[in-house]
Design an enzyme around this catalytic site. Sequence first.
Site, PDB file in Angstrom:
ATOM      1  N   SER A 172      -5.852   6.534  13.414  1.00 42.67           N
ATOM      2  CA  SER A 172      -4.941   7.109  12.323  1.00 42.67           C
ATOM      3  C   SER A 172      -3.558   7.444  12.714  1.00 42.67           C
ATOM      4  O   SER A 172      -3.311   7.858  13.844  1.00 42.67           O
ATOM      5  CB  SER A 172      -5.897   8.664  12.199  1.00 42.67           C
ATOM      6  OG  SER A 172      -5.003   9.318  11.117  1.00 42.67           O
TER       7      SER A 172
ATOM      8  N   ASN B  48       0.914  -1.228  -0.075  1.00 40.11           N
ATOM      9  CA  ASN B  48      -0.046   0.178  -0.018  1.00 40.11           C
ATOM     10  C   ASN B  48       0.985   1.178  -0.003  1.00 40.11           C
ATOM     11  O   ASN B  48       1.622   1.422   0.706  1.00 40.11           O
ATOM     12  CB  ASN B  48      -0.751  -0.217   1.216  1.00 40.11           C
ATOM     13  CG  ASN B  48      -1.792   1.371   1.322  1.00 40.11           C
ATOM     14  OD1 ASN B  48      -2.866   1.487   0.659  1.00 40.11           O
ATOM     15  ND2 ASN B  48      -1.330   2.168   2.179  1.00 40.11           N
ATOM     16  N   GLU B  49       0.468   2.217  -0.858  1.00 41.37           N
ATOM     17  CA  GLU B  49       1.123   3.373  -0.859  1.00 41.37           C
ATOM     18  C   GLU B  49       2.848   3.458  -0.734  1.00 41.37           C
ATOM     19  O   GLU B  49       3.360   3.839  -0.033  1.00 41.37           O
ATOM     20  CB  GLU B  49       0.357   4.240   0.338  1.00 41.37           C
ATOM     21  CG  GLU B  49      -1.220   4.731  -0.319  1.00 41.37           C
ATOM     22  CD  GLU B  49      -1.556   5.609   0.619  1.00 41.37           C
ATOM     23  OE1 GLU B  49      -2.947   5.976   0.531  1.00 41.37           O
ATOM     24  OE2 GLU B  49      -0.998   5.934   1.829  1.00 41.37           O
TER      25      GLU B  49
ATOM     26  N   GLU C  11      -8.768   3.932  -2.368  1.00 36.64           N
ATOM     27  CA  GLU C  11      -9.113   4.514  -1.200  1.00 36.64           C
ATOM     28  C   GLU C  11      -9.514   5.986  -1.725  1.00 36.64           C
ATOM     29  O   GLU C  11      -8.954   6.493  -2.699  1.00 36.64           O
ATOM     30  CB  GLU C  11      -7.740   4.953  -0.212  1.00 36.64           C
ATOM     31  CG  GLU C  11      -7.505   3.757   0.608  1.00 36.64           C
ATOM     32  CD  GLU C  11      -6.224   3.865   1.508  1.00 36.64           C
ATOM     33  OE1 GLU C  11      -6.196   5.148   1.819  1.00 36.64           O
ATOM     34  OE2 GLU C  11      -5.407   2.964   1.832  1.00 36.64           O
TER      35      GLU C  11
END
Length: 481
Positions: A427, A157-158, A373
Amino acid sequence: MQKFKLGTATAAFQCEGHLETDGRGKCIWDDVLLNDKSIAKYNPEPASDFYKSFDVDIKLAKEYGIEVFRLSIAWSRIFPTDASTVNKKAVEQYHKMFKAMIEKGIIPNVTLHHFDSPQWFVEKGDFLSKENIDDFLVFAEFCFKEFSEIKYWSTLNEINAYSGQKNISAALPPYFRLEYGHFFKQQYNMVLAHAKTVNLFKKLKIDGEIGVPCSVSPMAPLDENNPDDVLASDRANAVSNWSFVEPITTGGYSQETLKLINSVLKNYDFIFEPQEKDLKEIHQAAKNLDWVGINYYFTTFVTKADADFDFTINSTGEKGKSKFNVPWLWKTAIRPDLKYTHWDWAIYPEGLGHVVKWISEKFNCKLPIHITENGYGDLEDMTKTPFIKDYDRIQYIQDHFDVIQKLIDEGEKIEHYYLWSHMDMFSWTNGYNKRYGLFYVDFETQKRYEKLSAYWWLEKSKQDRLDEKVDLKELEKKLGK
Protein backbone atom coordinates in the site's frame (compact mmCIF):
# COMPACT_ATOMS: atom_id res chain seq x y z
CA MET A 1 -25.41 -13.06 -13.47
CA GLN A 2 -25.36 -12.84 -17.26
CA LYS A 3 -23.76 -9.57 -18.39
CA PHE A 4 -22.69 -8.56 -14.88
CA LYS A 5 -19.20 -9.89 -14.11
CA LEU A 6 -17.38 -10.29 -10.81
CA GLY A 7 -13.70 -9.47 -10.67
CA THR A 8 -10.74 -8.41 -8.57
CA ALA A 9 -8.16 -5.67 -9.02
CA THR A 10 -4.42 -5.07 -8.68
CA ALA A 11 -1.86 -2.42 -9.67
CA ALA A 12 1.61 -3.01 -11.11
CA PHE A 13 3.79 -1.20 -8.57
CA GLN A 14 1.82 -2.54 -5.63
CA CYS A 15 2.04 -6.20 -6.59
CA GLU A 16 4.73 -6.90 -9.17
CA GLY A 17 8.02 -6.59 -7.27
CA HIS A 18 11.12 -7.31 -9.40
CA LEU A 19 12.00 -3.64 -9.59
CA GLU A 20 15.27 -4.31 -11.44
CA THR A 21 14.18 -7.36 -13.46
CA ASP A 22 14.10 -7.35 -17.27
CA GLY A 23 15.47 -3.82 -17.55
CA ARG A 24 12.69 -2.03 -15.69
CA GLY A 25 13.27 1.70 -15.23
CA LYS A 26 12.50 3.60 -12.06
CA CYS A 27 9.09 5.15 -11.48
CA ILE A 28 8.05 8.03 -9.25
CA TRP A 29 7.88 5.79 -6.16
CA ASP A 30 11.25 4.03 -6.28
CA ASP A 31 13.51 6.62 -4.69
CA VAL A 32 10.74 7.75 -2.33
CA LEU A 33 9.96 4.34 -0.88
CA LEU A 34 12.78 1.87 -1.42
CA ASN A 35 14.86 3.13 1.47
CA ASP A 36 12.03 4.35 3.67
CA LYS A 37 11.72 1.89 6.54
CA SER A 38 9.34 4.15 8.45
CA ILE A 39 6.25 3.11 6.49
CA ALA A 40 6.60 -0.67 6.72
CA LYS A 41 8.73 -3.63 7.66
CA TYR A 42 9.28 -4.17 3.94
CA ASN A 43 9.83 -1.92 0.96
CA PRO A 44 8.03 -2.41 -2.40
CA GLU A 45 10.44 -5.24 -3.23
CA PRO A 46 9.27 -8.01 -3.47
CA ALA A 47 5.66 -6.77 -3.06
CA SER A 48 3.48 -9.76 -4.06
CA ASP A 49 5.93 -11.10 -6.68
CA PHE A 50 3.18 -10.90 -9.31
CA TYR A 51 5.53 -10.06 -12.18
CA LYS A 52 6.99 -13.56 -12.07
CA SER A 53 4.42 -15.51 -10.02
CA PHE A 54 1.25 -14.29 -11.74
CA ASP A 55 0.26 -17.88 -12.55
CA VAL A 56 -0.40 -18.54 -8.85
CA ASP A 57 -2.87 -15.67 -8.58
CA ILE A 58 -4.51 -16.42 -11.91
CA LYS A 59 -5.04 -20.04 -10.80
CA LEU A 60 -6.71 -18.79 -7.63
CA ALA A 61 -8.84 -16.41 -9.67
CA LYS A 62 -10.10 -19.30 -11.78
CA GLU A 63 -10.78 -21.50 -8.74
CA TYR A 64 -12.68 -18.83 -6.82
CA GLY A 65 -15.13 -17.57 -9.43
CA ILE A 66 -13.33 -14.47 -10.70
CA GLU A 67 -14.39 -13.59 -14.25
CA VAL A 68 -12.58 -10.30 -14.89
CA PHE A 69 -9.20 -9.21 -13.56
CA ARG A 70 -8.01 -5.63 -13.39
CA LEU A 71 -4.27 -4.97 -13.59
CA SER A 72 -1.93 -2.33 -14.95
CA ILE A 73 1.07 -2.22 -17.24
CA ALA A 74 4.08 -0.50 -15.68
CA TRP A 75 5.00 2.29 -18.10
CA SER A 76 8.54 2.31 -16.71
CA ARG A 77 8.96 -1.32 -17.74
CA ILE A 78 7.93 -0.72 -21.36
CA PHE A 79 9.76 2.62 -21.77
CA PRO A 80 12.40 2.54 -19.00
CA THR A 81 14.60 5.47 -20.08
CA ASP A 82 12.62 7.73 -22.42
CA ALA A 83 9.56 7.94 -24.64
CA SER A 84 11.03 6.00 -27.54
CA THR A 85 13.15 3.07 -26.34
CA VAL A 86 11.04 -0.09 -25.97
CA ASN A 87 12.02 -2.81 -23.50
CA LYS A 88 11.18 -6.05 -25.33
CA LYS A 89 11.71 -8.34 -22.33
CA ALA A 90 8.96 -6.62 -20.36
CA VAL A 91 6.68 -6.69 -23.40
CA GLU A 92 7.14 -10.46 -23.67
CA GLN A 93 6.42 -10.93 -19.98
CA TYR A 94 3.13 -9.02 -20.16
CA HIS A 95 2.10 -11.12 -23.16
CA LYS A 96 2.68 -14.24 -21.04
CA MET A 97 0.64 -12.73 -18.22
CA PHE A 98 -2.32 -11.90 -20.45
CA LYS A 99 -2.17 -15.26 -22.21
CA ALA A 100 -2.33 -17.10 -18.88
CA MET A 101 -5.51 -15.20 -17.95
CA ILE A 102 -7.24 -15.59 -21.28
CA GLU A 103 -6.49 -19.33 -21.46
CA LYS A 104 -8.30 -19.74 -18.13
CA GLY A 105 -11.29 -17.75 -19.36
CA ILE A 106 -10.47 -14.68 -17.25
CA ILE A 107 -10.87 -11.33 -18.99
CA PRO A 108 -8.08 -8.78 -18.32
CA ASN A 109 -8.94 -5.09 -17.91
CA VAL A 110 -5.66 -3.24 -18.35
CA THR A 111 -4.91 0.22 -16.95
CA LEU A 112 -2.21 2.28 -18.66
CA HIS A 113 -1.32 4.52 -15.71
CA HIS A 114 -1.88 3.53 -12.10
CA PHE A 115 -0.02 6.11 -9.97
CA ASP A 116 3.35 5.16 -11.48
CA SER A 117 4.81 7.71 -13.88
CA PRO A 118 8.35 6.77 -14.98
CA GLN A 119 11.11 8.72 -13.25
CA TRP A 120 12.30 10.19 -16.55
CA PHE A 121 8.77 11.52 -17.12
CA VAL A 122 8.62 12.91 -13.58
CA GLU A 123 11.88 14.78 -14.16
CA LYS A 124 10.23 16.48 -17.17
CA GLY A 125 7.39 17.66 -14.93
CA ASP A 126 5.03 14.69 -14.98
CA PHE A 127 1.47 15.67 -15.90
CA LEU A 128 1.96 19.14 -14.43
CA SER A 129 3.21 20.01 -17.91
CA LYS A 130 0.72 19.78 -20.77
CA GLU A 131 3.62 19.32 -23.20
CA ASN A 132 4.31 15.90 -21.67
CA ILE A 133 0.96 14.43 -22.69
CA ASP A 134 2.44 13.38 -26.04
CA ASP A 135 4.85 11.05 -24.22
CA PHE A 136 1.92 9.26 -22.63
CA LEU A 137 0.17 8.97 -25.98
CA VAL A 138 3.25 7.24 -27.43
CA PHE A 139 3.04 4.68 -24.62
CA ALA A 140 -0.72 4.28 -25.05
CA GLU A 141 -0.49 3.77 -28.81
CA PHE A 142 2.27 1.22 -28.40
CA CYS A 143 0.21 -0.77 -25.89
CA PHE A 144 -2.99 -0.62 -27.95
CA LYS A 145 -1.20 -2.00 -31.02
CA GLU A 146 1.13 -4.45 -29.28
CA PHE A 147 -1.33 -6.05 -26.85
CA SER A 148 -4.14 -6.75 -29.27
CA GLU A 149 -5.34 -9.61 -27.04
CA ILE A 150 -6.68 -7.04 -24.55
CA LYS A 151 -10.34 -6.07 -25.05
CA TYR A 152 -10.84 -3.82 -22.01
CA TRP A 153 -8.58 -0.80 -21.52
CA SER A 154 -8.50 1.86 -18.81
CA THR A 155 -6.71 5.18 -19.33
CA LEU A 156 -5.49 6.77 -16.08
CA ASN A 157 -6.46 5.48 -12.65
CA GLU A 158 -7.86 8.03 -10.20
CA ILE A 159 -6.81 11.22 -11.92
CA ASN A 160 -7.84 13.31 -8.92
CA ALA A 161 -6.09 11.09 -6.37
CA TYR A 162 -2.75 11.06 -8.22
CA SER A 163 -2.90 14.83 -8.53
CA GLY A 164 -3.89 15.08 -4.87
CA GLN A 165 -1.04 12.87 -3.66
CA LYS A 166 1.43 15.26 -5.26
CA ASN A 167 -0.16 18.59 -4.48
CA ILE A 168 -2.53 18.31 -1.52
CA SER A 169 -1.49 15.50 0.82
CA ALA A 170 2.29 15.75 0.23
CA ALA A 171 2.62 11.99 -0.32
CA LEU A 172 4.57 12.27 -3.58
CA PRO A 173 7.14 14.65 -5.06
CA PRO A 174 6.97 17.66 -5.12
CA TYR A 175 5.31 17.13 -1.68
CA PHE A 176 2.99 20.12 -1.79
CA ARG A 177 0.30 20.51 0.88
CA LEU A 178 -3.07 22.03 0.07
CA GLU A 179 -1.79 23.55 -3.18
CA TYR A 180 -5.09 23.47 -5.04
CA GLY A 181 -3.76 25.61 -7.87
CA HIS A 182 -1.15 23.00 -8.77
CA PHE A 183 -3.71 20.27 -8.12
CA PHE A 184 -6.14 21.69 -10.68
CA LYS A 185 -3.46 22.30 -13.26
CA GLN A 186 -2.25 18.70 -13.11
CA GLN A 187 -5.74 17.21 -12.85
CA TYR A 188 -6.87 19.21 -15.88
CA ASN A 189 -3.86 17.99 -17.87
CA MET A 190 -4.63 14.41 -16.87
CA VAL A 191 -8.27 14.79 -17.94
CA LEU A 192 -6.92 16.06 -21.27
CA ALA A 193 -4.46 13.13 -21.46
CA HIS A 194 -7.34 10.76 -20.81
CA ALA A 195 -9.42 12.45 -23.53
CA LYS A 196 -6.63 12.30 -26.11
CA THR A 197 -6.01 8.65 -25.28
CA VAL A 198 -9.67 7.73 -25.74
CA ASN A 199 -9.82 9.61 -29.04
CA LEU A 200 -6.60 7.94 -30.20
CA PHE A 201 -8.06 4.52 -29.33
CA LYS A 202 -11.07 5.20 -31.55
CA LYS A 203 -8.97 6.72 -34.33
CA LEU A 204 -6.84 3.57 -34.42
CA LYS A 205 -10.02 1.46 -34.57
CA ILE A 206 -8.79 -0.80 -31.78
CA ASP A 207 -10.92 -3.91 -31.24
CA GLY A 208 -12.16 -3.47 -27.70
CA GLU A 209 -13.57 -1.01 -25.18
CA ILE A 210 -11.98 1.84 -23.28
CA GLY A 211 -12.98 3.48 -20.01
CA VAL A 212 -11.52 5.32 -17.05
CA PRO A 213 -11.47 4.47 -13.30
CA CYS A 214 -12.66 7.53 -11.35
CA SER A 215 -12.11 7.78 -7.60
CA VAL A 216 -15.34 9.33 -6.37
CA SER A 217 -15.82 9.87 -2.63
CA PRO A 218 -18.89 12.00 -1.95
CA MET A 219 -18.50 14.92 0.43
CA ALA A 220 -21.91 14.90 2.12
CA PRO A 221 -23.28 17.64 4.39
CA LEU A 222 -23.20 16.63 8.04
CA ASP A 223 -26.60 18.29 8.45
CA GLU A 224 -28.64 18.38 5.23
CA ASN A 225 -30.86 21.09 6.73
CA ASN A 226 -27.98 23.42 7.53
CA PRO A 227 -27.24 25.81 4.59
CA ASP A 228 -23.60 26.21 5.70
CA ASP A 229 -23.07 22.45 5.63
CA VAL A 230 -24.75 22.17 2.25
CA LEU A 231 -22.54 24.93 0.81
CA ALA A 232 -19.42 23.29 2.27
CA SER A 233 -20.54 20.01 0.71
CA ASP A 234 -21.14 21.56 -2.72
CA ARG A 235 -17.77 23.28 -2.75
CA ALA A 236 -15.99 20.12 -1.58
CA ASN A 237 -17.72 17.97 -4.19
CA ALA A 238 -17.03 20.46 -6.97
CA VAL A 239 -13.33 20.47 -6.10
CA SER A 240 -12.84 16.80 -5.20
CA ASN A 241 -15.30 15.01 -7.48
CA TRP A 242 -17.25 16.97 -10.07
CA SER A 243 -14.17 18.81 -11.37
CA PHE A 244 -13.01 15.70 -13.22
CA VAL A 245 -16.07 13.41 -13.38
CA GLU A 246 -18.14 16.11 -15.09
CA PRO A 247 -15.79 16.72 -18.06
CA ILE A 248 -15.17 12.97 -18.44
CA THR A 249 -18.87 12.14 -18.61
CA THR A 250 -20.38 15.27 -20.19
CA GLY A 251 -17.46 16.59 -22.22
CA GLY A 252 -17.33 19.95 -20.46
CA TYR A 253 -17.69 21.98 -17.27
CA SER A 254 -20.96 23.54 -16.11
CA GLN A 255 -20.98 27.15 -14.95
CA GLU A 256 -22.17 25.94 -11.54
CA THR A 257 -19.13 23.68 -11.11
CA LEU A 258 -16.69 26.33 -12.37
CA LYS A 259 -18.15 28.90 -9.98
CA LEU A 260 -17.74 26.57 -6.99
CA ILE A 261 -14.20 25.61 -8.02
CA ASN A 262 -13.12 29.21 -8.43
CA SER A 263 -14.65 30.16 -5.07
CA VAL A 264 -11.92 27.94 -3.62
CA LEU A 265 -9.13 28.83 -6.04
CA LYS A 266 -9.45 32.56 -5.41
CA ASN A 267 -7.59 31.80 -2.15
CA TYR A 268 -4.64 30.78 -4.34
CA ASP A 269 -4.79 33.74 -6.76
CA PHE A 270 -5.69 31.22 -9.45
CA ILE A 271 -8.69 31.06 -11.77
CA PHE A 272 -9.61 27.84 -13.54
CA GLU A 273 -10.48 28.51 -17.19
CA PRO A 274 -10.56 25.47 -19.53
CA GLN A 275 -9.25 26.28 -23.01
CA GLU A 276 -11.53 25.96 -26.03
CA LYS A 277 -9.10 23.73 -27.94
CA ASP A 278 -8.88 21.34 -24.99
CA LEU A 279 -12.64 21.31 -24.54
CA LYS A 280 -13.12 20.07 -28.09
CA GLU A 281 -10.86 17.12 -27.33
CA ILE A 282 -12.61 16.47 -24.00
CA HIS A 283 -16.05 16.75 -25.60
CA GLN A 284 -15.13 14.25 -28.30
CA ALA A 285 -13.75 11.80 -25.73
CA ALA A 286 -17.01 11.86 -23.75
CA LYS A 287 -18.77 10.70 -26.94
CA ASN A 288 -16.10 8.07 -27.62
CA LEU A 289 -15.94 6.59 -24.11
CA ASP A 290 -17.31 3.04 -23.79
CA TRP A 291 -17.81 2.85 -20.01
CA VAL A 292 -17.21 4.83 -16.81
CA GLY A 293 -15.35 3.31 -13.88
CA ILE A 294 -16.13 4.16 -10.26
CA ASN A 295 -13.66 3.57 -7.44
CA TYR A 296 -15.73 3.95 -4.27
CA TYR A 297 -14.69 3.20 -0.70
CA PHE A 298 -16.28 5.77 1.60
CA THR A 299 -18.20 9.00 2.03
CA THR A 300 -16.83 12.00 3.93
CA PHE A 301 -19.15 14.23 5.93
CA VAL A 302 -18.36 17.94 5.98
CA THR A 303 -19.41 21.11 7.68
CA LYS A 304 -18.35 24.75 7.66
CA ALA A 305 -14.74 25.14 8.75
CA ASP A 306 -13.82 27.02 11.89
CA ALA A 307 -10.73 29.16 12.50
CA ASP A 308 -8.45 26.41 13.86
CA PHE A 309 -6.37 24.90 11.05
CA ASP A 310 -5.89 21.13 11.40
CA PHE A 311 -4.77 18.76 8.64
CA THR A 312 -3.53 15.27 9.53
CA ILE A 313 -3.60 12.11 7.40
CA ASN A 314 -4.11 8.69 8.93
CA SER A 315 -1.56 6.38 7.28
CA THR A 316 -1.11 3.94 10.15
CA GLY A 317 -4.55 2.54 10.89
CA GLU A 318 -4.69 4.38 14.19
CA LYS A 319 -8.37 5.32 14.47
CA GLY A 320 -9.25 8.96 14.97
CA LYS A 321 -6.01 10.34 13.55
CA SER A 322 -7.50 11.89 10.38
CA LYS A 323 -8.25 15.60 10.72
CA PHE A 324 -9.22 18.16 8.09
CA ASN A 325 -10.24 21.65 9.06
CA VAL A 326 -9.02 24.30 6.62
CA PRO A 327 -10.59 27.73 7.23
CA TRP A 328 -10.90 28.66 3.54
CA LEU A 329 -12.21 25.21 2.56
CA TRP A 330 -14.30 22.97 4.83
CA LYS A 331 -14.14 20.74 7.89
CA THR A 332 -14.64 16.99 8.00
CA ALA A 333 -16.83 15.53 10.72
CA ILE A 334 -17.60 12.13 12.23
CA ARG A 335 -21.08 10.64 12.06
CA PRO A 336 -21.48 8.81 15.40
CA ASP A 337 -24.15 6.52 13.95
CA LEU A 338 -21.76 5.04 11.36
CA LYS A 339 -18.93 2.53 11.57
CA TYR A 340 -15.47 3.61 10.46
CA THR A 341 -12.45 1.65 9.29
CA HIS A 342 -9.09 1.82 11.05
CA TRP A 343 -8.22 4.57 8.56
CA ASP A 344 -11.23 6.74 9.51
CA TRP A 345 -13.21 5.92 6.36
CA ALA A 346 -16.96 6.01 6.96
CA ILE A 347 -18.64 2.77 5.91
CA TYR A 348 -21.59 4.14 3.98
CA PRO A 349 -22.75 1.92 1.08
CA GLU A 350 -25.49 4.40 0.22
CA GLY A 351 -22.73 6.70 -1.02
CA LEU A 352 -22.09 4.37 -3.95
CA GLY A 353 -25.70 4.86 -4.99
CA HIS A 354 -25.24 8.63 -4.82
CA VAL A 355 -22.19 8.42 -7.10
CA VAL A 356 -23.98 6.28 -9.69
CA LYS A 357 -26.90 8.73 -9.70
CA TRP A 358 -24.50 11.64 -10.18
CA ILE A 359 -23.25 10.00 -13.35
CA SER A 360 -26.59 8.84 -14.76
CA GLU A 361 -28.78 11.76 -13.61
CA LYS A 362 -26.73 14.82 -12.60
CA PHE A 363 -24.41 14.43 -15.60
CA ASN A 364 -26.96 12.59 -17.77
CA CYS A 365 -24.38 9.98 -18.79
CA LYS A 366 -25.99 6.74 -19.95
CA LEU A 367 -22.80 4.75 -20.48
CA PRO A 368 -22.34 1.37 -18.77
CA ILE A 369 -20.68 1.60 -15.36
CA HIS A 370 -17.91 -0.58 -13.97
CA ILE A 371 -17.27 -0.50 -10.23
CA THR A 372 -13.50 -0.61 -10.81
CA GLU A 373 -12.57 -0.54 -7.12
CA ASN A 374 -14.39 -1.16 -3.85
CA GLY A 375 -13.09 -2.94 -0.80
CA TYR A 376 -12.21 -3.09 2.87
CA GLY A 377 -8.69 -2.60 4.23
CA ASP A 378 -7.87 -4.15 7.59
CA LEU A 379 -5.07 -5.03 9.99
CA GLU A 380 -4.52 -8.78 9.64
CA ASP A 381 -1.78 -11.09 10.92
CA MET A 382 -1.74 -14.85 10.34
CA THR A 383 0.78 -15.37 13.12
CA LYS A 384 -2.00 -14.38 15.51
CA THR A 385 -4.95 -15.88 13.61
CA PRO A 386 -3.98 -18.81 11.33
CA PHE A 387 -7.23 -18.57 9.37
CA ILE A 388 -8.39 -15.02 8.64
CA LYS A 389 -12.12 -14.79 9.32
CA ASP A 390 -12.68 -11.37 7.77
CA TYR A 391 -16.33 -10.87 8.71
CA ASP A 392 -16.07 -7.09 8.42
CA ARG A 393 -14.81 -7.34 4.83
CA ILE A 394 -17.59 -9.76 3.89
CA GLN A 395 -20.24 -7.52 5.43
CA TYR A 396 -18.77 -4.47 3.69
CA ILE A 397 -18.85 -6.12 0.27
CA GLN A 398 -22.32 -7.59 0.76
CA ASP A 399 -23.73 -4.22 1.85
CA HIS A 400 -22.34 -2.66 -1.33
CA PHE A 401 -23.63 -5.57 -3.41
CA ASP A 402 -27.10 -4.85 -2.01
CA VAL A 403 -26.83 -1.27 -3.25
CA ILE A 404 -25.57 -2.36 -6.66
CA GLN A 405 -28.38 -4.88 -7.12
CA LYS A 406 -30.94 -2.22 -6.22
CA LEU A 407 -29.40 0.13 -8.78
CA ILE A 408 -29.47 -2.58 -11.45
CA ASP A 409 -33.11 -3.28 -10.63
CA GLU A 410 -33.79 0.44 -11.13
CA GLY A 411 -32.29 0.25 -14.62
CA GLU A 412 -28.69 1.38 -14.04
CA LYS A 413 -26.26 -0.31 -16.46
CA ILE A 414 -23.66 -1.65 -14.04
CA GLU A 415 -21.71 -4.38 -15.83
CA HIS A 416 -18.52 -5.15 -13.87
CA TYR A 417 -17.48 -5.15 -10.20
CA TYR A 418 -13.79 -5.32 -9.23
CA LEU A 419 -12.94 -5.93 -5.60
CA TRP A 420 -9.86 -4.17 -4.33
CA SER A 421 -7.89 -6.26 -4.07
CA HIS A 422 -7.24 -9.74 -5.42
CA MET A 423 -4.46 -10.56 -2.96
CA ASP A 424 -2.75 -8.50 -0.28
CA MET A 425 -0.36 -5.98 -1.80
CA PHE A 426 1.95 -3.12 -0.97
CA SER A 427 0.00 0.00 0.00
CA TRP A 428 1.38 3.38 -1.08
CA THR A 429 1.55 4.95 2.39
CA ASN A 430 0.83 1.94 4.62
CA GLY A 431 3.40 -0.56 3.40
CA TYR A 432 2.11 -4.05 4.18
CA ASN A 433 0.15 -2.88 7.18
CA LYS A 434 -3.13 -2.46 5.31
CA ARG A 435 -4.55 -5.60 3.73
CA TYR A 436 -7.42 -5.70 1.23
CA GLY A 437 -7.08 -9.09 -0.43
CA LEU A 438 -9.31 -12.13 -0.69
CA PHE A 439 -6.02 -13.98 -0.36
CA TYR A 440 -3.56 -13.39 2.46
CA VAL A 441 0.05 -13.03 1.32
CA ASP A 442 2.94 -14.04 3.55
CA PHE A 443 5.43 -11.52 2.21
CA GLU A 444 8.38 -13.53 3.57
CA THR A 445 7.51 -16.70 1.62
CA GLN A 446 5.10 -15.27 -1.00
CA LYS A 447 2.65 -18.06 -0.15
CA ARG A 448 -1.07 -17.32 -0.57
CA TYR A 449 -3.75 -18.32 1.94
CA GLU A 450 -7.50 -18.12 1.39
CA LYS A 451 -9.35 -15.87 3.80
CA LEU A 452 -12.95 -16.64 4.71
CA SER A 453 -13.94 -13.95 2.21
CA ALA A 454 -12.42 -16.00 -0.65
CA TYR A 455 -14.68 -18.96 0.13
CA TRP A 456 -17.62 -16.57 0.56
CA TRP A 457 -16.79 -14.97 -2.81
CA LEU A 458 -16.90 -18.37 -4.51
CA GLU A 459 -20.40 -18.92 -3.16
CA LYS A 460 -21.46 -15.46 -4.35
CA SER A 461 -20.19 -16.22 -7.86
CA LYS A 462 -22.74 -19.04 -8.11
CA GLN A 463 -25.74 -16.86 -7.22
CA ASP A 464 -28.14 -15.18 -9.62
CA ARG A 465 -28.48 -11.94 -7.66
CA LEU A 466 -25.99 -9.84 -5.74
CA ASP A 467 -28.39 -9.34 -2.84
CA GLU A 468 -28.69 -13.06 -2.12
CA LYS A 469 -26.99 -13.95 1.16
CA VAL A 470 -24.51 -16.66 2.13
CA ASP A 471 -24.96 -18.41 5.49
CA LEU A 472 -21.52 -17.92 7.03
CA LYS A 473 -22.13 -20.40 9.85
CA GLU A 474 -22.99 -23.09 7.33
CA LEU A 475 -20.00 -22.10 5.20
CA GLU A 476 -17.59 -22.33 8.13
CA LYS A 477 -19.11 -25.67 9.13
CA LYS A 478 -18.59 -26.93 5.57
CA LEU A 479 -14.97 -25.73 5.61
CA GLY A 480 -14.31 -27.17 9.05
CA LYS A 481 -12.58 -23.94 10.12
